[in-house]
Every structure is written in structure tokens, then in C-alpha cells.
Design a protein around this motif. Sequence first.
Motif, PDB file in Angstrom:
ATOM      1  N   GLY A  10       7.624  -0.895  -1.652  1.00  0.00           N
ATOM      2  CA  GLY A  10       6.716  -1.336  -0.594  1.00  0.00           C
ATOM      3  C   GLY A  10       7.441  -1.605   0.710  1.00  0.00           C
ATOM      4  O   GLY A  10       6.976  -1.235   1.788  1.00  0.00           O
ATOM      5  N   SER A 138      -6.543   2.900  -2.935  1.00  0.00           N
ATOM      6  CA  SER A 138      -5.157   2.526  -3.254  1.00  0.00           C
ATOM      7  C   SER A 138      -5.089   1.390  -4.248  1.00  0.00           C
ATOM      8  O   SER A 138      -4.320   1.428  -5.213  1.00  0.00           O
ATOM      9  N   TYR A 156       2.183  -1.903   2.443  1.00  0.00           N
ATOM     10  CA  TYR A 156       1.448  -0.652   2.604  1.00  0.00           C
ATOM     11  C   TYR A 156       0.358  -0.793   3.664  1.00  0.00           C
ATOM     12  O   TYR A 156       0.245   0.041   4.562  1.00  0.00           O
TER      13      TYR A 156
END
Length: 177
Positions: A10, A138, A156
Amino acid sequence: MKDLMQIQLGVLVSTTGGVVAGVLLAFYINRLELIPGILILLPGFLQMCDSVLGSLSARLGSALHLGTLKPVLSPQKYLMANLFSTSFLMLAVSLLMGFLAFGFNYFIFGKTTPELIFISVAAAALVYVIVIPLVFVSIFFLFNKNIDPDNVMGPYITTVIDIVGIGSLLTAIMVIA
């Protein structure tokens, strides 16, 4: 160890996306300079989008862990309530930010640019339309793949909003100004 790898991924995505957003901003800086006060709006606009949509992803991740939300794209009461509240927040805060940028621009530079209000609202609507489906897809994808959305979605979403937010502001400027 699994959480550490997810968090590192991430952060890597966030760093890379931040560079992409910075390059995009630098490449189109001449467009941003066309409207006095747009640079007053930019940081707050990006932070507002990140706060509203980041908190949405956090709420959805928590609801998935608690079993309040099923990991499928279907009309669910919890999902619809969060969608409505996020819509309201995006509209209200972008309108307020537009007025604040307009006021600061008037008091600091002595110029009236009502376009700032319309640019703020139009760009927020564009970010909302693009990012909301990405958030839903997602978060459900990650959860179904046994990846903790809370580890990945923060960086993200920040990255996606930086890129899409700058693109949306530029698009709104080109359309409105």
C-alpha cells in the motif's frame, strides 16, 4: 508478516501515485494559473476528497469485518446509507470550500472569481463518480481475496484521489473557465 507485506504494498502504491500526481500537476501548472486563487482551493480540495472517501472505505472495511455488510455489489441498506451520506458530504463540503476559496481570493488578491465555486463542486462531482465505484469494487475484491482492506485502502484511496482529483480540477477548469 502478511499484514506487513500488505501495508508495504500500500505504501509503495501511495508513493508511486504521489509522484504521478505531482508530475501531472507540474505538467499542467499553466492551466491552474489561469484562474486566480485555484492554488488556494487545490490542497483543501484534495484533502477533503481524501477525508470523505477514505472514511467511507474505512467504514466499509469495518462493516465487512463485523458482518454488517456482505462482500457483494448489491443494494444493501448499510451500503446505500453510506453512499447517501458520502454524496451529501462531498456536495456540501465542496460548495463550502468553493466559497472559502472565493472569499480568500477576494480578500488576498482583490479579485472576484465565482468560477472557483463551480470548479470546486464540478470537480468533486467528477471525483465522486470516478472514485466511488473504485472504492466499492476494490474493497470487496480485497476482502474476497482474504486481504485486509484496512491495510491497503488508505494509501490506495489517497493515491487515486490525488491523481483523479488533480485531473478532475483540470477538467473542471477547462470546461468552466
